[in-house]
Design a protein around this motif. Structure first.
Motif, PDB file in Angstrom:
ATOM      1  N   GLU A   1       0.818  -1.223   0.000  1.00  0.00           N
ATOM      2  CA  GLU A   1       0.000   0.000   0.000  1.00  0.00           C
ATOM      3  C   GLU A   1       0.847   1.266   0.000  1.00  0.00           C
ATOM      4  OE1 GLU A   1      -3.545   0.200   2.821  1.00  0.00           O
ATOM      5  OE2 GLU A   1      -2.481  -1.615   3.409  1.00  0.00           O
ATOM      6  N   TYR A   2       2.008   1.171   0.642  1.00  0.00           N
ATOM      7  CA  TYR A   2       2.856   2.346   0.791  1.00  0.00           C
ATOM      8  C   TYR A   2       3.458   2.809  -0.539  1.00  0.00           C
ATOM      9  CZ  TYR A   2       6.140   5.478   3.154  1.00  0.00           C
ATOM     10  OH  TYR A   2       6.831   6.582   3.584  1.00  0.00           O
ATOM     11  N   LYS A   3       3.481   1.907  -1.524  1.00  0.00           N
ATOM     12  CA  LYS A   3       4.094   2.270  -2.810  1.00  0.00           C
ATOM     13  C   LYS A   3       3.442   3.517  -3.400  1.00  0.00           C
ATOM     14  CE  LYS A   3       5.446  -2.407  -4.003  1.00  0.00           C
ATOM     15  NZ  LYS A   3       5.134  -3.594  -4.784  1.00  0.00           N
TER      16      LYS A   3
ATOM     17  N   LEU B   1      13.848  11.539  -1.480  1.00  0.00           N
ATOM     18  CA  LEU B   1      12.584  10.984  -1.977  1.00  0.00           C
ATOM     19  C   LEU B   1      11.610  10.743  -0.825  1.00  0.00           C
ATOM     20  CD1 LEU B   1      13.710   8.508  -4.783  1.00  0.00           C
ATOM     21  CD2 LEU B   1      12.314  10.549  -5.058  1.00  0.00           C
ATOM     22  N   ASN B   2      11.763  11.498   0.235  1.00  0.00           N
ATOM     23  CA  ASN B   2      10.912  11.291   1.407  1.00  0.00           C
ATOM     24  C   ASN B   2       9.611  12.092   1.301  1.00  0.00           C
ATOM     25  OD1 ASN B   2      13.073  13.288   1.614  1.00  0.00           O
ATOM     26  ND2 ASN B   2      12.165  13.861   3.562  1.00  0.00           N
ATOM     27  N   PRO B   3       8.505  11.365   1.148  1.00  0.00           N
ATOM     28  CA  PRO B   3       7.209  12.045   1.027  1.00  0.00           C
ATOM     29  C   PRO B   3       6.601  12.230   2.417  1.00  0.00           C
ATOM     30  CG  PRO B   3       6.970   9.701   0.590  1.00  0.00           C
ATOM     31  CD  PRO B   3       8.385   9.904   1.039  1.00  0.00           C
ATOM     32  N   CYS B   4       7.272  12.988   3.287  1.00  0.00           N
ATOM     33  CA  CYS B   4       6.929  12.962   4.721  1.00  0.00           C
ATOM     34  C   CYS B   4       5.485  13.326   5.025  1.00  0.00           C
ATOM     35  CB  CYS B   4       7.878  13.855   5.503  1.00  0.00           C
ATOM     36  SG  CYS B   4       9.550  13.181   5.559  1.00  0.00           S
ATOM     37  N   LEU B   5       4.967  14.358   4.364  1.00  0.00           N
ATOM     38  CA  LEU B   5       3.609  14.777   4.715  1.00  0.00           C
ATOM     39  C   LEU B   5       2.591  13.712   4.291  1.00  0.00           C
ATOM     40  CD1 LEU B   5       1.746  16.806   5.931  1.00  0.00           C
ATOM     41  CD2 LEU B   5       2.010  18.268   3.937  1.00  0.00           C
ATOM     42  N   ASP B   6       2.735  13.208   3.081  1.00  0.00           N
ATOM     43  CA  ASP B   6       1.837  12.142   2.620  1.00  0.00           C
ATOM     44  C   ASP B   6       1.984  10.885   3.473  1.00  0.00           C
ATOM     45  OD1 ASP B   6       2.497  13.903   0.115  1.00  0.00           O
ATOM     46  OD2 ASP B   6       0.591  12.890  -0.294  1.00  0.00           O
ATOM     47  N   CYS B   7       3.215  10.637   3.901  1.00  0.00           N
ATOM     48  CA  CYS B   7       3.502   9.462   4.725  1.00  0.00           C
ATOM     49  C   CYS B   7       2.768   9.566   6.062  1.00  0.00           C
ATOM     50  CB  CYS B   7       5.008   9.373   4.913  1.00  0.00           C
ATOM     51  SG  CYS B   7       5.577   8.129   6.043  1.00  0.00           S
ATOM     52  N   LYS B   8       2.840  10.757   6.650  1.00  0.00           N
ATOM     53  CA  LYS B   8       2.118  10.993   7.924  1.00  0.00           C
ATOM     54  C   LYS B   8       0.632  10.772   7.745  1.00  0.00           C
ATOM     55  CE  LYS B   8       4.270  11.549  11.435  1.00  0.00           C
ATOM     56  NZ  LYS B   8       5.595  12.144  11.377  1.00  0.00           N
ATOM     57  N   ILE B   9       0.086  11.350   6.649  1.00  0.00           N
ATOM     58  CA  ILE B   9      -1.350  11.224   6.386  1.00  0.00           C
ATOM     59  C   ILE B   9      -1.715   9.745   6.225  1.00  0.00           C
ATOM     60  CG2 ILE B   9      -3.166  11.714   4.671  1.00  0.00           C
ATOM     61  CD1 ILE B   9      -1.600  14.420   4.171  1.00  0.00           C
TER      62      ILE B   9
ATOM     63  N   GLY C   1      17.480  12.649  11.858  1.00  0.00           N
ATOM     64  CA  GLY C   1      16.828  13.503  10.866  1.00  0.00           C
ATOM     65  C   GLY C   1      15.582  12.861  10.296  1.00  0.00           C
ATOM     66  N   GLY C   2      15.643  11.589  10.046  1.00  0.00           N
ATOM     67  CA  GLY C   2      14.490  10.928   9.442  1.00  0.00           C
ATOM     68  C   GLY C   2      14.380   9.519   9.935  1.00  0.00           C
ATOM     69  N   CYS C   3      13.198   8.946   9.761  1.00  0.00           N
ATOM     70  CA  CYS C   3      13.024   7.599  10.279  1.00  0.00           C
ATOM     71  C   CYS C   3      13.119   6.563   9.175  1.00  0.00           C
ATOM     72  CB  CYS C   3      11.717   7.488  11.037  1.00  0.00           C
ATOM     73  SG  CYS C   3      10.444   8.634  10.492  1.00  0.00           S
ATOM     74  N   CYS C   4      13.433   6.987   7.939  1.00  0.00           N
ATOM     75  CA  CYS C   4      13.512   5.961   6.904  1.00  0.00           C
ATOM     76  C   CYS C   4      14.587   6.286   5.869  1.00  0.00           C
ATOM     77  CB  CYS C   4      12.159   5.752   6.261  1.00  0.00           C
ATOM     78  SG  CYS C   4      11.741   6.945   5.005  1.00  0.00           S
ATOM     79  N   PHE C   5      14.886   5.281   5.047  1.00  0.00           N
ATOM     80  CA  PHE C   5      15.941   5.396   4.052  1.00  0.00           C
ATOM     81  C   PHE C   5      15.615   6.413   2.950  1.00  0.00           C
ATOM     82  CE2 PHE C   5      17.853   1.485   5.692  1.00  0.00           C
ATOM     83  CZ  PHE C   5      19.196   1.771   5.518  1.00  0.00           C
ATOM     84  N   LEU C   6      14.350   6.790   2.835  1.00  0.00           N
ATOM     85  CA  LEU C   6      13.992   7.748   1.781  1.00  0.00           C
ATOM     86  C   LEU C   6      14.564   9.135   2.051  1.00  0.00           C
ATOM     87  CD1 LEU C   6      10.323   6.569   1.220  1.00  0.00           C
ATOM     88  CD2 LEU C   6      12.260   6.236  -0.330  1.00  0.00           C
ATOM     89  N   THR C   7      15.078   9.360   3.261  1.00  0.00           N
ATOM     90  CA  THR C   7      15.718  10.648   3.546  1.00  0.00           C
ATOM     91  C   THR C   7      17.230  10.588   3.293  1.00  0.00           C
ATOM     92  OG1 THR C   7      16.092  10.042   5.851  1.00  0.00           O
ATOM     93  CG2 THR C   7      14.064  11.240   5.369  1.00  0.00           C
ATOM     94  N   ASP C   8      17.702   9.415   2.849  1.00  0.00           N
ATOM     95  CA  ASP C   8      19.143   9.199   2.699  1.00  0.00           C
ATOM     96  C   ASP C   8      19.526   9.324   1.214  1.00  0.00           C
ATOM     97  OD1 ASP C   8      21.604   8.002   2.222  1.00  0.00           O
ATOM     98  OD2 ASP C   8      21.343   6.462   3.742  1.00  0.00           O
TER      99      ASP C   8
END
Ligand code: SF4
Lengths: 80, 347
Positions: free
Chosen positions: B81-83, B97-105, B207-214
């Motif tokens: 689903e996260y894709k 590639l961190n979609p943080c706001l959408d990720c939170k939602i 800074g971030g909780c996932c690899f998409l911020t790396d």
């Protein structure tokens, strides 16, 4: 009371996937049943016991052999 | 209080979600935790794979947090689903590639669905106003509530006093005066609160909780999409991006070369999914080939693997090539000189 035993293959899965697999199976099992997860990520030796403890289940055996980690969980009595 | 309220806390494994849950739990609310596994989570995977890292103790931080609080934790697999969140974020990406706001939602929406199915009353997050550049700016917070369809059933105990009153406060399930009014990037108030509760050894604020911020990771993810002609991935793909050297000599294939024994063992598990090259004449790494290499490409790949082996100075090295079906053949090639490999190949 008859209890059942299941063995699941979690080889190659990295934590927390083995924990998720264990959780999915435990949800469909009855109190007293046992489940053995065969894993390759040594993190399971920590994570499956931690998950079991907080969710009211019990790890009854752990075994390490040839790079595989076997963790056996006994399903707890349900709502804690 | 007319009923015993129940709350579901989003547990990332960091200090903020630990504190937010504790603040609410201390007010007599029944709290359980939920943690979403997206496949990109920073959860000691490189640690689990790389042998040299194994000496340090490893733990799953979300489980550790739940253990500290004495609450149940539900870990949910949302990889598929996260894709959609990664591919088409309505509010765009952060620095990488961190979609943080959408990720939170997405996560708050999943939590809302969970509480609605199980008769829980509200959701807790550890968000702090102004802490993160995009997803936690003050104007972003109502967006999360609206788009996740949760409205005032979302409580942010660490920042509640800076935000409009929520249902649990109005119903008297929690006392607003015992919530906090933290804001901004300073971590000091959280650290002071942690000390007050006696929490030690929590995961360090990152800074971030996932690899998409790396950035190093997302270069490889972008390359994967380019080579596949579209934004697609499977769990195995994104796991493999965390391992080894990724070398792309041509658009139609890349190599994943193990850097040490732990990675060799990990990559070996994929030999039924990807063709592989293994050193025979010298000690050296295992490599997987991803894509559709031609015979000439396989020879080039073998020369590259030779470059990372003990035989790098030898005139010729021998390797074994194995197909996914297990058919094996041998190749003798001259290892590539370090200088001959264009820098751009290494992702
Ligand atoms: S860092 Fe990753 S997991 Fe955390 S909010 Fe951003 S996209 Fe989501």
């Amino acid at each position: 009371m008859t209890t059942h035993h299941r063995t699941i293959d979690c080889l190659r899965l990295l934590c927390p996937m083995p924990v998720i697999r264990v959780q999915e199976h435990v949800e469909t099992m009855a109190a007293g049943d046992t489940l053995t997860a065969v894993c390759s990520d040594p993190g399971v030796l920590h994570d499956i016991p931690a998950w079991s403890r907080i969710n009211g289940h019990q790890v009854v055996a752990t075994e390490t052999r040839d790079g595989e980690y076997l963790v056996t969980v006994r399903v707890g009595p349900g709502e804690v | 209080m007319s009923k015993h309220p129940k709350a579901l806390a989003l547990i990332s494994g960091g200090l903020d979600s630990l504190l937010a849950s504790k603040v609410v739990q201390d007010q007599g609310v029944h709290v359980e935790g939920i943690n979403f596994f997206t496949g990109f989570c920073v959860e000691g995977h490189t640690h689990a794979i790389r042998k040299q890292d194994r000496a340090r103790p490893k733990r799953n931080n979300a489980l550790w947090v739940a253990d500290q609080l004495g609450i149940k934790l539900h870990i949910v697999d949302v990889v598929d689903e996260y894709k959609q969140v990664v591919f088409n974020p309505k509010y765009g990406y952060g620095a990488h590639l961190n979609p943080c706001l959408d990720c939170k939602i997405f996560m708050v929406r999943k939590a809302r669905e969970w509480i609605e199915q199980r008769g829980f009353d509200f959701v807790i997050t550890g968000e702090v106003v102004g802490q993160r550049p995009k997803s936690q700016r003050k104007h972003a917070m109502p967006l999360v509530q609206r788009d996740a369809g949760i409205d005032d059933r979302l409580l942010r105990p660490l920042s509640a006093r800076n935000l409009p009153e929520t249902l649990p406060e109005r119903m008297g399930w929690v006392d607003r005066d015992k919530l906090h009014g933290f804001s901004g990037r300073s971590r000091k108030p959280q650290m002071a609160l942690a000390a007050l509760y006696g929490f030690e050894d929590y995961a360090q604020p990152a800074g971030g909780c996932c690899f998409l911020t790396d950035g190093n990771y997302t270069v490889k993810l972008t390359d994967l999409w380019k080579s596949r002609g579209g934004r697609r991935y499977e769990l195995d793909d994104i796991m493999l991006l965390k391992v080894g050297r990724h070398i792309r000599p041509a658009p139609n294939f890349k190599l994943i070369v193990a850097r040490e024994e732990g990675e060799v063992n990990f990559l070996s598990g994929y030999r039924r999914l990807f063709p592989s090259l293994k050193m025979v004449s010298h000690s050296g790494p295992l490599a997987l080939l991803d894509g559709e290499p031609t015979a000439a490409d396989i020879e080039l790949a073998a020369r590259i693997v030779g470059r990372y082996s003990q035989g790098r100075a030898a005139p010729l090295v021998e390797l074994e090539y194995a197909t996914t079906g297990g058919e094996k053949s041998r190749l003798r090639v001259a290892p590539m000189c370090a200088d001959d490999m264009p820098k751009g190949w290494l992702l």
